[in-house]
Scaffold this motif. Structure first.
Motif, PDB file in Angstrom:
ATOM      1  N   PRO A 103       1.017  -1.006  -0.155  1.00  0.00           N
ATOM      2  CA  PRO A 103       0.079   0.057   0.111  1.00  0.00           C
ATOM      3  C   PRO A 103       0.846   1.066   0.056  1.00  0.00           C
ATOM      4  N   TYR A 104       0.429   2.382  -0.744  1.00  0.00           N
ATOM      5  CA  TYR A 104       1.137   3.677  -0.624  1.00  0.00           C
ATOM      6  C   TYR A 104       0.992   4.220   0.688  1.00  0.00           C
ATOM      7  N   ALA A 105       2.160   5.061   1.061  1.00  0.00           N
ATOM      8  CA  ALA A 105       2.138   5.850   2.214  1.00  0.00           C
ATOM      9  C   ALA A 105       1.164   7.229   1.858  1.00  0.00           C
ATOM     10  N   GLU A 106       0.543   7.752   2.664  1.00  0.00           N
ATOM     11  CA  GLU A 106      -0.264   8.693   2.288  1.00  0.00           C
ATOM     12  C   GLU A 106       0.341  10.432   2.872  1.00  0.00           C
ATOM     13  N   LEU A 107      -0.147  11.193   2.332  1.00  0.00           N
ATOM     14  CA  LEU A 107       0.390  12.411   2.600  1.00  0.00           C
ATOM     15  C   LEU A 107      -0.659  13.046   3.963  1.00  0.00           C
ATOM     16  N   PRO A 108       0.207  13.744   4.725  1.00  0.00           N
ATOM     17  CA  PRO A 108       1.374  14.336   4.388  1.00  0.00           C
ATOM     18  C   PRO A 108       2.576  13.535   4.904  1.00  0.00           C
ATOM     19  N   PHE A 109       3.708  13.595   3.827  1.00  0.00           N
ATOM     20  CA  PHE A 109       4.712  12.390   4.139  1.00  0.00           C
ATOM     21  C   PHE A 109       6.064  13.262   4.479  1.00  0.00           C
ATOM     22  N   ALA A 110       6.481  12.848   5.505  1.00  0.00           N
ATOM     23  CA  ALA A 110       7.932  13.562   6.138  1.00  0.00           C
ATOM     24  C   ALA A 110       9.222  13.326   5.063  1.00  0.00           C
ATOM     25  N   VAL A 111       9.871  14.351   4.692  1.00  0.00           N
ATOM     26  CA  VAL A 111      10.921  14.030   3.799  1.00  0.00           C
ATOM     27  C   VAL A 111      12.151  13.523   4.740  1.00  0.00           C
ATOM     28  N   ASP A 112      12.030  13.225   5.687  1.00  0.00           N
ATOM     29  CA  ASP A 112      13.292  12.614   6.378  1.00  0.00           C
ATOM     30  C   ASP A 112      13.306  11.028   6.301  1.00  0.00           C
ATOM     31  N   GLY A 113      12.065  10.635   5.642  1.00  0.00           N
ATOM     32  CA  GLY A 113      11.969   9.202   5.244  1.00  0.00           C
ATOM     33  C   GLY A 113      11.457   8.331   6.496  1.00  0.00           C
ATOM     34  N   SER A 114      10.880   9.119   7.617  1.00  0.00           N
ATOM     35  CA  SER A 114      10.599   8.265   8.523  1.00  0.00           C
ATOM     36  C   SER A 114       9.084   7.656   8.611  1.00  0.00           C
ATOM     37  N   GLN A 115       8.387   8.145   7.449  1.00  0.00           N
ATOM     38  CA  GLN A 115       7.010   7.689   7.210  1.00  0.00           C
ATOM     39  C   GLN A 115       6.933   6.956   6.129  1.00  0.00           C
ATOM     40  N   ALA A 116       7.773   6.228   5.497  1.00  0.00           N
ATOM     41  CA  ALA A 116       8.019   5.397   4.240  1.00  0.00           C
ATOM     42  C   ALA A 116       7.173   4.217   4.653  1.00  0.00           C
ATOM     43  N   GLY A 117       6.296   3.776   3.614  1.00  0.00           N
ATOM     44  CA  GLY A 117       5.726   2.631   3.838  1.00  0.00           C
ATOM     45  C   GLY A 117       6.908   1.445   3.563  1.00  0.00           C
ATOM     46  N   ILE A 118       6.899   0.657   4.336  1.00  0.00           N
ATOM     47  CA  ILE A 118       7.857  -0.428   4.133  1.00  0.00           C
ATOM     48  C   ILE A 118       7.422  -2.128   4.145  1.00  0.00           C
ATOM     49  N   ARG A 119       8.192  -3.017   3.593  1.00  0.00           N
ATOM     50  CA  ARG A 119       7.861  -4.354   4.369  1.00  0.00           C
ATOM     51  C   ARG A 119       9.401  -5.168   4.395  1.00  0.00           C
ATOM     52  N   HIS A 120       9.453  -5.671   5.643  1.00  0.00           N
ATOM     53  CA  HIS A 120      10.835  -6.388   5.739  1.00  0.00           C
ATOM     54  C   HIS A 120      10.462  -8.102   5.489  1.00  0.00           C
ATOM     55  N   PHE A 121      11.549  -8.218   4.932  1.00  0.00           N
ATOM     56  CA  PHE A 121      11.670  -9.886   4.592  1.00  0.00           C
ATOM     57  C   PHE A 121      12.782 -10.548   5.166  1.00  0.00           C
ATOM     58  N   GLU A 122      12.497 -11.383   5.986  1.00  0.00           N
ATOM     59  CA  GLU A 122      13.959 -12.058   6.665  1.00  0.00           C
ATOM     60  C   GLU A 122      14.605 -13.056   5.778  1.00  0.00           C
ATOM     61  N   ARG A 123      16.035 -13.152   5.796  1.00  0.00           N
ATOM     62  CA  ARG A 123      16.725 -13.815   5.013  1.00  0.00           C
ATOM     63  C   ARG A 123      16.380 -15.403   5.173  1.00  0.00           C
ATOM     64  N   GLN A 124      16.353 -16.050   4.123  1.00  0.00           N
ATOM     65  CA  GLN A 124      16.157 -17.534   3.993  1.00  0.00           C
ATOM     66  C   GLN A 124      17.228 -18.130   3.312  1.00  0.00           C
ATOM     67  N   PRO A 125      17.172 -19.277   3.613  1.00  0.00           N
ATOM     68  CA  PRO A 125      18.082 -20.201   2.673  1.00  0.00           C
ATOM     69  C   PRO A 125      18.623 -20.012   1.583  1.00  0.00           C
TER      70      PRO A 125
END
Length: 337
Positions: A99-121
């Motif tokens: 999903p997109y992050a919505e406005l207002p969006f802080a330009v320091d990157g603190s409100q970025a939408g992210i997903r983390h995938f842990e390492r796998q074999p």
């Protein structure tokens, strides 16, 4: 290599992977490939019909292949090096739609939408996938990361008023920032319309692509004429003047090529008038920099414009990726099992 990070910018039609020193932002090595998200998605669909491979698995296999190529190029082992991925990889055509992050969006990157995938074999890299941002009627993926990096690189955090950042491209973005937040933005299909008109319309026989990187003054004058014409009529009529320029021999076909470019870029930039609008920050790569600067000059907007040197634009994506990665050391969104 604990101080390194794999930074990947995966666009619709291009792929760029770099190994970066997180502390200095120095590029230690890179791999560039024309296989963008669109072609990779189509390749996955063809394979999925026969072997049922999941989209995530297929995209990670492509990433793994490019990482191994980079490792071989650098004569090192990149296993366990984290990877941050931005651009169209988080779209409906990418590794996984976020999903997109919505406005207002802080330009320091603190409100970025992210997903983390842990390492796998089979994919030994922690992966941070960055989403884009949206308004009620517009979207972007990738430019917001570039904006975060540009503000960091150019030390623009002190700008507290309202400014408009221009990112030229196939789909140019005009991003309005106020009090260190993105409050609105607009997309202009300038580059795509140029390609369609130049390659698949009646206008293709009225222009001639340049045969060298050198642009002569008569051709630049053709560009200036296009910028001026953009203020004389609607774009639908203005486009047809490319045809009549050739029929009436007003311009050569090479001049007409640049006239078409000036017509479209001029139409885009006229949205910034009147001149008392917010200050402009031009953030363009070298391929379009000269033309946007020339159009701003023709529209008498250049004196109100901060020019970012083109060599900083490529570094901005890396700086944005590193900044967002460092802010998201603790995963905010876990992948679904």
């Amino acid at each position: 290599m604990s101080h390194t990070l794999l930074c990947c910018d995966w666009g619709t039609s291009s792929f760029r992977l770099r190994l970066v020193n997180k502390d200095t932002r120095q590029i230690l090595g890179e791999v560039i490939n024309p296989e963008g998200i669109a072609s990779t998605f189509n390749a996955w669909k063809n394979q999925a019909k026969t072997n049922g491979v999941s989209r995530k698995q297929f995209f990670q296999e492509q990433l793994r292949h490019h990482i191994q190529n980079l490792a071989a190029k650098l004569h090192t082992n990149l296993d366990a090096t984290p990877l941050v991925l931005s651009g169209m990889a988080s779209s409906s055509l990418g590794l996984e739609e976020l999903p997109y992050a919505e406005l207002p969006f802080a330009v320091d990157g603190s409100q970025a939408g992210i997903r983390h995938f842990e390492r796998q074999p089979d994919f030994p890299h922690d992966l941070l996938l960055i989403s884009g941002i949206r308004t009620d009627g517009d979207v972007m993926r990738g430019e917001e990361t570039q904006l975060v990096g540009l503000i960091h690189l150019m030390d623009l955090a002190g700008i507290t008023g309202e400014s408009i950042f221009i990112f030229p491209g196939t789909h140019s973005k005009h991003i309005t920032v106020r009090q260190q937040q993105v409050i609105s933005f607009q997309t202009f299909m300038t580059g795509e319309i140029f390609n369609l008109m130049a390659g698949a319309s009646i206008l293709k026989d009225s222009i001639e692509s340049p045969d060298s990187a050198e642009i002569k003054e008569p051709e630049l004058n053709g560009f200036r004429s296009g910028v001026r014409e953009s203020g004389n009529s609607t774009i639908l009529h203005g486009l047809f003047t490319v045809r009549t320029n050739q029929l009436f021999r007003n311009l050569t076909k090479k001049q007409n090529f640049y006239y078409l470019s000036g017509l479209l870029i001029g139409t885009e930039l006229r949205s910034l008038l009147p001149k008392e609008a917010a200050p402009i920050i031009l953030s363009s790569g070298s391929n379009l920099f000269k033309f946007y600067k020339l159009a701003l000059e023709e529209l008498q907007l250049l004196n109100d414009t901060i020019i970012i040197p083109p060599e900083f634009i490529d570094k901005a994506t890396i700086a944005g990726q590193v900044t967002i990665f460092q802010q998201q050391q603790v995963p905010l969104i876990k992948p679904t099992k």
